[in-house]
Design a protein around this motif. Structure first.
Motif, PDB file in Angstrom:
ATOM      1  N   UNK A   1       0.862  -1.170   0.000  1.00  0.00           N
ATOM      2  CA  UNK A   1       0.000   0.000   0.000  1.00  0.00           C
ATOM      3  C   UNK A   1       0.903   1.225   0.000  1.00  0.00           C
ATOM      4  N   UNK A   2       0.609   2.152  -0.908  1.00  0.00           N
ATOM      5  CA  UNK A   2       1.385   3.382  -1.008  1.00  0.00           C
ATOM      6  C   UNK A   2       0.429   4.559  -0.852  1.00  0.00           C
ATOM      7  N   UNK A   3       0.727   5.435   0.097  1.00  0.00           N
ATOM      8  CA  UNK A   3      -0.056   6.651   0.294  1.00  0.00           C
ATOM      9  C   UNK A   3       0.782   7.815  -0.213  1.00  0.00           C
ATOM     10  N   UNK A   4       0.163   8.650  -1.040  1.00  0.00           N
ATOM     11  CA  UNK A   4       0.853   9.805  -1.604  1.00  0.00           C
ATOM     12  C   UNK A   4       0.289  11.082  -0.998  1.00  0.00           C
ATOM     13  N   UNK A   5       1.193  11.927  -0.529  1.00  0.00           N
ATOM     14  CA  UNK A   5       0.832  13.259  -0.035  1.00  0.00           C
ATOM     15  C   UNK A   5       1.238  14.254  -1.106  1.00  0.00           C
ATOM     16  N   UNK A   6       0.302  15.074  -1.546  1.00  0.00           N
ATOM     17  CA  UNK A   6       0.582  16.124  -2.512  1.00  0.00           C
ATOM     18  C   UNK A   6      -0.233  17.336  -2.098  1.00  0.00           C
ATOM     19  N   UNK A   7       0.429  18.313  -1.514  1.00  0.00           N
ATOM     20  CA  UNK A   7      -0.217  19.490  -0.932  1.00  0.00           C
ATOM     21  C   UNK A   7      -0.924  20.347  -1.983  1.00  0.00           C
ATOM     22  N   UNK A   8      -0.303  20.521  -3.139  1.00  0.00           N
ATOM     23  CA  UNK A   8      -0.854  21.382  -4.173  1.00  0.00           C
ATOM     24  C   UNK A   8      -1.055  20.544  -5.430  1.00  0.00           C
ATOM     25  N   UNK A   9      -2.212  19.915  -5.564  1.00  0.00           N
ATOM     26  CA  UNK A   9      -2.476  19.054  -6.718  1.00  0.00           C
ATOM     27  C   UNK A   9      -2.802  19.859  -7.972  1.00  0.00           C
ATOM     28  N   UNK A  10      -3.252  21.092  -7.823  1.00  0.00           N
ATOM     29  CA  UNK A  10      -3.684  21.885  -8.972  1.00  0.00           C
ATOM     30  C   UNK A  10      -2.525  22.534  -9.713  1.00  0.00           C
ATOM     31  N   UNK A  11      -1.340  22.360  -9.219  1.00  0.00           N
ATOM     32  CA  UNK A  11      -0.166  22.943  -9.861  1.00  0.00           C
ATOM     33  C   UNK A  11      -0.016  22.337 -11.254  1.00  0.00           C
ATOM     34  N   UNK A  12       0.279  23.146 -12.261  1.00  0.00           N
ATOM     35  CA  UNK A  12       0.336  22.658 -13.632  1.00  0.00           C
ATOM     36  C   UNK A  12       1.504  21.721 -13.866  1.00  0.00           C
ATOM     37  N   UNK A  13       2.612  21.939 -13.209  1.00  0.00           N
ATOM     38  CA  UNK A  13       3.774  21.085 -13.414  1.00  0.00           C
ATOM     39  C   UNK A  13       4.294  20.575 -12.072  1.00  0.00           C
ATOM     40  N   UNK A  14       4.305  19.264 -11.926  1.00  0.00           N
ATOM     41  CA  UNK A  14       4.866  18.666 -10.717  1.00  0.00           C
ATOM     42  C   UNK A  14       6.365  18.390 -10.883  1.00  0.00           C
ATOM     43  N   UNK A  15       6.928  18.731 -12.039  1.00  0.00           N
ATOM     44  CA  UNK A  15       8.339  18.426 -12.292  1.00  0.00           C
ATOM     45  C   UNK A  15       9.275  19.183 -11.367  1.00  0.00           C
TER      46      UNK A  15
ATOM     47  N   UNK B   1       5.510  25.245   8.113  1.00  0.00           N
ATOM     48  CA  UNK B   1       5.075  23.901   7.741  1.00  0.00           C
ATOM     49  C   UNK B   1       4.536  23.903   6.306  1.00  0.00           C
ATOM     50  N   UNK B   2       3.678  24.859   5.985  1.00  0.00           N
ATOM     51  CA  UNK B   2       3.111  24.950   4.637  1.00  0.00           C
ATOM     52  C   UNK B   2       4.188  25.201   3.595  1.00  0.00           C
ATOM     53  N   UNK B   3       5.134  26.056   3.899  1.00  0.00           N
ATOM     54  CA  UNK B   3       6.211  26.381   2.955  1.00  0.00           C
ATOM     55  C   UNK B   3       7.054  25.149   2.646  1.00  0.00           C
ATOM     56  N   UNK B   4       7.342  24.354   3.664  1.00  0.00           N
ATOM     57  CA  UNK B   4       8.127  23.138   3.466  1.00  0.00           C
ATOM     58  C   UNK B   4       7.376  22.166   2.567  1.00  0.00           C
ATOM     59  N   UNK B   5       6.081  22.016   2.811  1.00  0.00           N
ATOM     60  CA  UNK B   5       5.320  20.966   2.139  1.00  0.00           C
ATOM     61  C   UNK B   5       4.780  21.333   0.765  1.00  0.00           C
ATOM     62  N   UNK B   6       4.739  22.604   0.423  1.00  0.00           N
ATOM     63  CA  UNK B   6       4.100  22.962  -0.837  1.00  0.00           C
ATOM     64  C   UNK B   6       4.897  22.525  -2.063  1.00  0.00           C
ATOM     65  N   UNK B   7       6.163  22.240  -1.916  1.00  0.00           N
ATOM     66  CA  UNK B   7       6.984  21.813  -3.051  1.00  0.00           C
ATOM     67  C   UNK B   7       7.480  20.377  -2.923  1.00  0.00           C
ATOM     68  N   UNK B   8       6.740  19.566  -2.175  1.00  0.00           N
ATOM     69  CA  UNK B   8       7.161  18.192  -1.946  1.00  0.00           C
ATOM     70  C   UNK B   8       6.004  17.244  -2.265  1.00  0.00           C
ATOM     71  N   UNK B   9       6.330  16.142  -2.903  1.00  0.00           N
ATOM     72  CA  UNK B   9       5.396  15.028  -3.053  1.00  0.00           C
ATOM     73  C   UNK B   9       6.012  13.878  -2.249  1.00  0.00           C
ATOM     74  N   UNK B  10       5.248  13.338  -1.318  1.00  0.00           N
ATOM     75  CA  UNK B  10       5.758  12.286  -0.436  1.00  0.00           C
ATOM     76  C   UNK B  10       4.980  11.002  -0.687  1.00  0.00           C
ATOM     77  N   UNK B  11       5.680   9.913  -0.881  1.00  0.00           N
ATOM     78  CA  UNK B  11       5.057   8.607  -0.990  1.00  0.00           C
ATOM     79  C   UNK B  11       5.464   7.804   0.234  1.00  0.00           C
ATOM     80  N   UNK B  12       4.471   7.262   0.936  1.00  0.00           N
ATOM     81  CA  UNK B  12       4.718   6.489   2.147  1.00  0.00           C
ATOM     82  C   UNK B  12       4.301   5.068   1.872  1.00  0.00           C
ATOM     83  N   UNK B  13       5.222   4.149   2.031  1.00  0.00           N
ATOM     84  CA  UNK B  13       4.963   2.734   1.843  1.00  0.00           C
ATOM     85  C   UNK B  13       5.038   2.068   3.199  1.00  0.00           C
TER      86      UNK B  13
END
Length: 147
Positions: free
Chosen positions: A77-91, A134-146
């Motif tokens: 099971x993998x849970x993904x955290x993505x704070x800003x999903x509406x961002x046009x580019x996740x690159x 906290x928000x500033x740290x997380x807005x540019x991170x995608x985290x996958x938790x396994x």
């Protein structure tokens, strides 16, 4: 140099979460009996994670990955955290994969994963950390938790 600041801040955040999860543990005893209500069973842990994702679909998603080879099968099971999903580019985002619960006798790691997810979903807070930081740290991170 600035590109290293965000991952270092996140690692600091992870250390704070881990220390909070194990706070109060008795490390001086060689053998310690584990109370039945201290840790979740595998099924209860998975139910807690599913419920957490269900309560926070705006930032958490969950997927089950399966594979098999020569009669052996594995499922994670993998849970993904993505704070800003509406961002046009996740690159431009940093991607972090955290893996918990590999060894059956290391019960605390899966509990830390659950605690981390609840912090990311904002159900629990980190004492002493300002929400803006906290928000500033997380807005540019995608985290996958396994787990």
């Amino acid at each position: 140099m600035g590109f290293l600041l965000l991952p270092l801040c996140f690692l600091s955040l992870l250390l704070i979460v881990f220390s909070a999860a194990v706070h109060g543990a008795n490390s001086s005893a060689f053998l310690t009996l584990i109370p039945g209500d201290l840790y979740h069973s595998s099924g209860a842990l998975l139910n807690e994670i599913k419920a957490l994702v269900g309560r926070h679909p705006d930032v958490l998603t969950m997927e089950t990955m399966r594979t098999d080879n020569k009669g052996y099968a594995a499922e994670i099971v993998v849970v993904t955290y993505n704070h800003v999903k509406k961002q046009t580019s996740n690159k431009s985002k940093f991607r972090i994969l955290l893996s918990f619960g590999q060894h059956g006798r290391e019960l605390i790691t899966s509990e830390v994963a659950l605690h981390l997810l609840s912090v990311l979903a904002r159900e629990q807070k980190i004492l002493g950390m300002k929400p803006q930081c906290f928000n500033k740290i997380l807005e540019n991170i995608v985290i996958k938790v396994r787990s």
